[in-house]
Design an enzyme around this catalytic site. Structure first.
Site, mmCIF file in Angstrom:
data_model
loop_
_atom_site.group_PDB
_atom_site.id
_atom_site.type_symbol
_atom_site.label_atom_id
_atom_site.label_comp_id
_atom_site.label_asym_id
_atom_site.label_seq_id
_atom_site.Cartn_x
_atom_site.Cartn_y
_atom_site.Cartn_z
ATOM 1 N N GLY A 55 0.838 -1.199 0.000
ATOM 2 C CA GLY A 55 0.000 0.000 0.000
ATOM 3 C C GLY A 55 0.868 1.241 0.000
ATOM 4 N N CYS A 83 5.180 -6.373 1.547
ATOM 5 C CA CYS A 83 5.598 -4.977 1.601
ATOM 6 C C CYS A 83 4.935 -4.241 2.782
ATOM 7 C CB CYS A 83 5.321 -4.302 0.268
ATOM 8 S SG CYS A 83 6.220 -2.766 0.080
ATOM 9 N N TYR A 84 3.982 -3.366 2.504
ATOM 10 C CA TYR A 84 3.296 -2.676 3.606
ATOM 11 C C TYR A 84 2.731 -3.700 4.593
ATOM 12 C CZ TYR A 84 -0.035 0.215 6.148
ATOM 13 O OH TYR A 84 -0.720 0.856 7.146
ATOM 14 N N HIS A 170 7.940 -7.592 -3.844
ATOM 15 C CA HIS A 170 6.644 -7.926 -4.463
ATOM 16 C C HIS A 170 6.752 -9.222 -5.272
ATOM 17 C CE1 HIS A 170 4.408 -4.293 -3.403
ATOM 18 N NE2 HIS A 170 5.581 -3.703 -3.436
ATOM 19 N N GLU A 172 4.415 -10.725 -6.667
ATOM 20 C CA GLU A 172 3.368 -10.777 -7.695
ATOM 21 C C GLU A 172 3.781 -10.137 -9.023
ATOM 22 O OE1 GLU A 172 3.461 -8.993 -4.987
ATOM 23 O OE2 GLU A 172 2.503 -7.039 -5.164
ATOM 24 N N ASP A 229 -16.561 -9.488 -23.425
ATOM 25 C CA ASP A 229 -17.301 -9.737 -22.190
ATOM 26 C C ASP A 229 -18.764 -10.098 -22.446
ATOM 27 O OD1 ASP A 229 -14.902 -8.899 -21.244
ATOM 28 O OD2 ASP A 229 -15.594 -6.905 -20.672
ATOM 29 N N LYS A 371 -10.263 -10.193 -16.819
ATOM 30 C CA LYS A 371 -10.364 -10.253 -18.283
ATOM 31 C C LYS A 371 -9.643 -11.478 -18.873
ATOM 32 C CE LYS A 371 -11.465 -7.626 -21.979
ATOM 33 N NZ LYS A 371 -12.678 -6.788 -22.088
#
Ligand code: XMP
Length: 515
Positions: A55, A83-84, A170, A172, A229, A371
């Site tokens: 964050g 992290c945060y 991170h 990710e 979509d 998506k």
């Protein structure tokens, strides 16, 4: 069926959705919730693991976002702080986090410390990782071990007994090449997940759900746009209730070259949808006459769409109780706003407004998906790549790519130009390299020369961008030879255009569309 659930508590990081995608890529279902979700609710959701995101705040700020004080004592599932999240849990459990002398941003080399740690299981001693932080942990809470460092900085800690793990970097982001393995260790070894989130299962469950909502005789209506979509949503509903779903595909006269005809054919012949095509181009052009303001164009198109759709839906025999919408997960995640509410840059329109106006209940079969997951589901449903890989296209269509007022002649000209650009992108295998690519008709004329004659004609801007979600974007570095070919084809094949320019702006500060 109850899926294994990983809960991600969001502290406002720009990477939170990326954490979710990385978890789901490994076949584990996860949900993002704001950091202030009550402990009671978390316990009730019974997650297999809880991830505390990064964050933008500093943990040392007085008003920094925090989990409830009884969080750690009541959550049995393994916790992973990122992290945060790491800095916060270190402080909450009696350690210390402090501002670093300099913000650390970018690549770093992590060194694992000796000892067993399940988070780094089977990984090399040294790892490339991606950092983005101002604070860092300087004192460990009781019961915690330091498991990795980068230089002087403590990069990973854990308390195996309490099943609490944390990393400063991170995992990710793609710049942490082994990030996927670290998350896999967390999900499968530590949390004991099995990976029960698969496209096939999703489809089966969703089909059952839709059947039970709509019942044996109910009818639903669905607005198709030609995009990924709405097509995937409609196809999924078709699997469940067949022709009791009536689809409406409106031609607002602002679609790409032959898109209405070709897509309508595909819907009918290939996907066997029960679809009504409504060509309302003339009505849209009439309403848009002499309108130049971009927001006004959007409002008119939105309103007109609802009118046309409403009129068509009223022609359906019998009661229609439900409306199918292709809402995606990013639209429903409750966003954490740590910096006040954001301002409207453009008022986007799809089929918004319909449910209120027409008193429909909603069926949103994609509301749990990102998506890229929708594309995977679409592939399983045999939807052709031509639709699944199609670039996003704005609801107001070419109206926001014709600067100034709109006429059928300008639409036709832009359709022809756009067709050349898209054709060449496909031909040169560049279509899937760009996230969106299109032509814009500018409201200016410039001087040119053709043969021995002076010309004074229209200018086209080409725009091609790379992006992951359309929120930020960079201009695509298309090869010069390619651009030369497109430019030359446009000026020689399209009457009335004597100049082509290429847009080299990123977003921000520009937006993707010109209006
Ligand atoms: P901007 O221009 O805001 O575009 O950077 C971001 C993404 O949104 C699309 N876009 C729209 N989509 N209705 C839509 O459904 C709209 O009014 C609209 N305006 C922009 C744009 O094409 C890009 O993908």
């Amino acid at each position: 069926m109850q899926h294994e659930l990983i809960l991600i508590l969001d502290f406002g990081s720009q990477y939170t959705q990326l954490i979710a995608r990385r978890v789901r890529e490994q076949g584990v279902y996860c949900e993002i919730h704001p950091f202030h979700l009550s402990v009671e609710k978390i316990v009730e959701m019974n997650p297999k693991g809880v991830i505390l995101s990064g964050g933008p705040s500093s943990v040392t700020d007085e008003d920094a976002p925090r989990v409830d004080s009884d969080f750690y004592d009541n959550i049995d599932a393994p916790i992973l702080g990122i992290c945060y999240g790491m800095q916060m849990l270190a402080i909450d459990l009696g350690g210390k986090s402090e501002p670093a002398e300099a913000r650390e941003y970018g690549h770093a080399k992590l060194k694992r410390l000796s000892g067993k740690t399940s988070l780094f299981k089977d990984l090399p001693e040294k790892l490339d990782v991606w950092m983005s932080h101002g604070d860092h942990v300087t004192e460990l809470p009781e019961g915690f071990n330091k498991t990795a460092t980068t230089g002087e900085v403590i990069t990973a800690i854990e308390n195996p007994e309490r099943q609490i793990f944390a990393v400063q970097f991170h995992p990710e982001v793609s710049h942490t090449p082994k990030g996927k393995d670290i998350l896999r260790n967390y999900l499968f070894d530590i949390c004991g997940c099995h990976g029960d989130w698969t496209p096939k299962q999703f489809i089966e469950e969703e089909v059952e759900k839709i059947k039970s909502i709509v019942g044996e005789t109910g009818k639903v209506v669905c607005g198709l746009s030609g995009g990924v979509d709405s097509t995937v949503a409609a196809t999924l509903v078709h699997e469940a209730i067949g022709d009791r779903q009536i689809c409406i595909f409106v031609n607002n006269g602002l679609l790409r070259h032959r898109e209405f005809e070709d897509t309508l054919k595909l819907y009918k012949d290939k996907l066997h949808l029960n679809v009504v095509g409504v060509d309302a181009s003339k009505e849209f052009y009439e309403e848009l006459k002499n309108i130049t303001d971009p927001e006004e164009k959007r409002k008119i198109i939105g309103r007109k769409f609802i009118e046309v759709f409403d009129a068509e839906a009223h022609k359906i025999d019998g009661d229609v109780e439900y409306l199918v919408q292709g809402t995606l997960y990013p639209d429903v995640i409750e966003s954490v706003s740590l910096r006040g509410s954001s301002v409207t840059i453009k008022s986007h329109h799809n089929v918004g407004g319909l449910p209120e106006k027409m008193n429909f209940k909603l069926i949103e079969p994609l509301r749990e998906l990102f998506k890229d997951e929708v594309r995977v589901i679409g592939k399983d449903l045999d939807i052709p790549d031509e639709i699944l890989q199609r670039h996003p296209f704005p609801g107001p269509g070419l109206a926001v790519r014709i600067l100034g007022d709109i006429t059928p002649e300008k639409v036709e000209l832009l359709q022809s130009v756009d067709k050349i650009f898209i054709e060449e992108l496909h031909e040169n295998d560049l279509y899937n390299e760009t996230w969106q690519a299109f032509a814009v008709l500018l409201p200016i004329q410039s001087v040119g020369v053709m043969g021995d004659f002076r010309t004074y004609e229209k200018t086209i801007a080409l725009r091609a961008i790379t992006s992951t979600d359309g929120m930020t974007a960079d201009w695509a570095r298309l090869p010069h030879d390619f651009l030369a070919k497109v430019s030359s084809r446009i000026t020689s094949e399209i009457r009335g255009v004597n100049r082509v320019v290429y847009d080299i702006s990123s977003k921000p500060p520009s937006t993707i569309e010109w209006e």
